[in-house]
Design an enzyme around this catalytic site. Structure first.
Site, PDB file in Angstrom:
ATOM      1  N   ASN A 105     -73.195 -13.912 -22.554  1.00 17.79           N
ATOM      2  CA  ASN A 105     -72.748 -13.980 -20.770  1.00 17.79           C
ATOM      3  C   ASN A 105     -71.327 -14.666 -20.897  1.00 17.79           C
ATOM      4  O   ASN A 105     -70.804 -15.040 -19.640  1.00 17.79           O
ATOM      5  CB  ASN A 105     -73.515 -14.701 -20.133  1.00 17.79           C
ATOM      6  CG  ASN A 105     -74.853 -13.941 -19.437  1.00 17.79           C
ATOM      7  OD1 ASN A 105     -74.883 -12.709 -19.496  1.00 17.79           O
ATOM      8  ND2 ASN A 105     -75.894 -14.616 -19.183  1.00 17.79           N
TER       9      ASN A 105
ATOM     10  N   THR B 157     -82.895 -17.760 -20.048  1.00 12.67           N
ATOM     11  CA  THR B 157     -83.125 -17.391 -21.388  1.00 12.67           C
ATOM     12  C   THR B 157     -83.759 -18.546 -22.080  1.00 12.67           C
ATOM     13  O   THR B 157     -82.884 -19.598 -22.081  1.00 12.67           O
ATOM     14  CB  THR B 157     -81.743 -16.905 -21.938  1.00 12.67           C
ATOM     15  OG1 THR B 157     -81.486 -15.672 -21.376  1.00 12.67           O
ATOM     16  CG2 THR B 157     -82.110 -16.504 -23.520  1.00 12.67           C
TER      17      THR B 157
ATOM     18  N   ARG C 254     -76.747 -21.214 -14.614  1.00 13.58           N
ATOM     19  CA  ARG C 254     -78.286 -21.140 -14.990  1.00 13.58           C
ATOM     20  C   ARG C 254     -78.394 -20.192 -16.004  1.00 13.58           C
ATOM     21  O   ARG C 254     -79.717 -20.132 -16.580  1.00 13.58           O
ATOM     22  CB  ARG C 254     -79.253 -21.176 -13.761  1.00 13.58           C
ATOM     23  CG  ARG C 254     -79.322 -21.897 -12.994  1.00 13.58           C
ATOM     24  CD  ARG C 254     -80.586 -21.994 -11.918  1.00 13.58           C
ATOM     25  NE  ARG C 254     -80.699 -20.541 -11.467  1.00 13.58           N
ATOM     26  CZ  ARG C 254     -81.753 -20.385 -10.926  1.00 13.58           C
ATOM     27  NH1 ARG C 254     -82.970 -21.030 -11.030  1.00 13.58           N
ATOM     28  NH2 ARG C 254     -82.197 -19.170 -10.417  1.00 13.58           N
ATOM     29  N   ASP C 255     -77.490 -19.531 -16.717  1.00 12.33           N
ATOM     30  CA  ASP C 255     -77.956 -18.739 -17.797  1.00 12.33           C
ATOM     31  C   ASP C 255     -76.675 -18.630 -18.784  1.00 12.33           C
ATOM     32  O   ASP C 255     -76.307 -17.464 -19.368  1.00 12.33           O
ATOM     33  CB  ASP C 255     -78.294 -17.301 -17.273  1.00 12.33           C
ATOM     34  CG  ASP C 255     -78.808 -16.401 -18.349  1.00 12.33           C
ATOM     35  OD1 ASP C 255     -79.428 -17.075 -19.275  1.00 12.33           O
ATOM     36  OD2 ASP C 255     -79.083 -15.049 -18.198  1.00 12.33           O
ATOM     37  N   ILE C 256     -76.168 -19.600 -19.207  1.00 12.95           N
ATOM     38  CA  ILE C 256     -74.693 -19.606 -20.112  1.00 12.95           C
ATOM     39  C   ILE C 256     -75.612 -19.416 -21.749  1.00 12.95           C
ATOM     40  O   ILE C 256     -76.414 -20.064 -21.807  1.00 12.95           O
ATOM     41  CB  ILE C 256     -74.071 -20.871 -19.980  1.00 12.95           C
ATOM     42  CG1 ILE C 256     -73.487 -20.817 -18.643  1.00 12.95           C
ATOM     43  CG2 ILE C 256     -73.290 -21.041 -21.324  1.00 12.95           C
ATOM     44  CD1 ILE C 256     -72.501 -19.886 -18.649  1.00 12.95           C
TER      45      ILE C 256
END
Length: 240
Positions: A82, A117, A76-78
């Site tokens: 990261n 993001t 959920r936050d690639i």
């Protein structure tokens, strides 16, 4: 406890390990493996990557996500911050901090707060539709990441938060080759499919996206065995 499972070394070597967890007073904390290298955000400071290198990184990142998805966990936050490259070129995926189990239907936002993001989030993630969030949501984020590696530009970066939200919801970004002409059409097609607004129009899995990226890479060239070594040998003898 799925959070410890997803970060264990037996899941995939590209997942950063959680070594311990504890409380400092009433605040929980994790002890993570130290990863040496550069984030993709740092790599992008030098400009876009060669398209073959961008695809190799994208495919390796998709492999890590596919392993997480197989264990029922979404990242959920690639984003470039990261994902890291170690000195030997290995890809490591960081920060499963907002990951959740596929079966978890809890809201994605908390009292209006966006968790993630925005410029790398899929439309269904921004619209707080937990029933529509699945592996294809991570595929969208990875598509945005690969786009940025290819072009040096995030496809949905706006002047402010609200503009980014609108771009994710409505903008069809230009093909990567419109920014970097060396990018082949087959790569354009793969990235555009990953960035489709409707989950059903994207690749069905991270593994399928990885396969498409690798299929777009040039085939390895066999060594040229036709050249005769005799001219070099004769030249060496004449110099004696």
């Amino acid at each position: 406890d799925w959070s410890s499972d997803v970060c264990s070394s037996d899941l995939h070597p590209g997942v950063v390990q959680v070594l311990a967890s504890d409380l400092a007073g009433d605040r929980p904390f994790l002890v993570l493996e130290l990863v040496r290298g550069r984030t993709l955000r740092q790599c992008l400071q030098d400009g876009p990557l060669p398209w073959t290198e961008a695809l190799q990184i994208g495919a390796a990142t998709a492999d890590v996500l596919a392993a997480a998805h197989a264990h029922g966990v979404l990242h959920r936050d690639i984003k470039p911050d990261n994902v890291m490259r170690e000195p030997d070129g290995a890809v490591r995926v960081l920060d499963f901090g907002i990951a959740r189990a596929v079966q978890d239907d809890a809201p994605i936002t908390r009292t209006g707060e966006i968790v993630g993001t925005p410029e790398y989030m899929a439309p269904e993630q921004l619209l707080d539709r937990p029933e529509a969030v699945d592996a294809r949501t991570d595929v969208h984020a990875l598509g945005a990441l690969v786009y940025e590696l290819l072009t040096g530009h995030s496809p949905f970066r706006g002047a402010n938060l609200f503009q980014s939200l609108k771009l994710v919801e409505a903008l069809v970004p230009p093909k990567p080759s419109q920014r970097q002409p060396a990018v082949p059409a087959i790569v354009d097609a793969a990235v555009q499919r990953a960035l489709e607004k409707q989950p059903g129009d994207r690749f069905a899995s991270a593994a399928a996206f990885a396969e498409a990226l690798r299929a777009a890479l040039p085939a390895p060239q066999p060594p040229d065995r036709s050249a005769s070594p005799w001219p070099l040998l004769l030249a060496a003898l004449l110099l004696l």
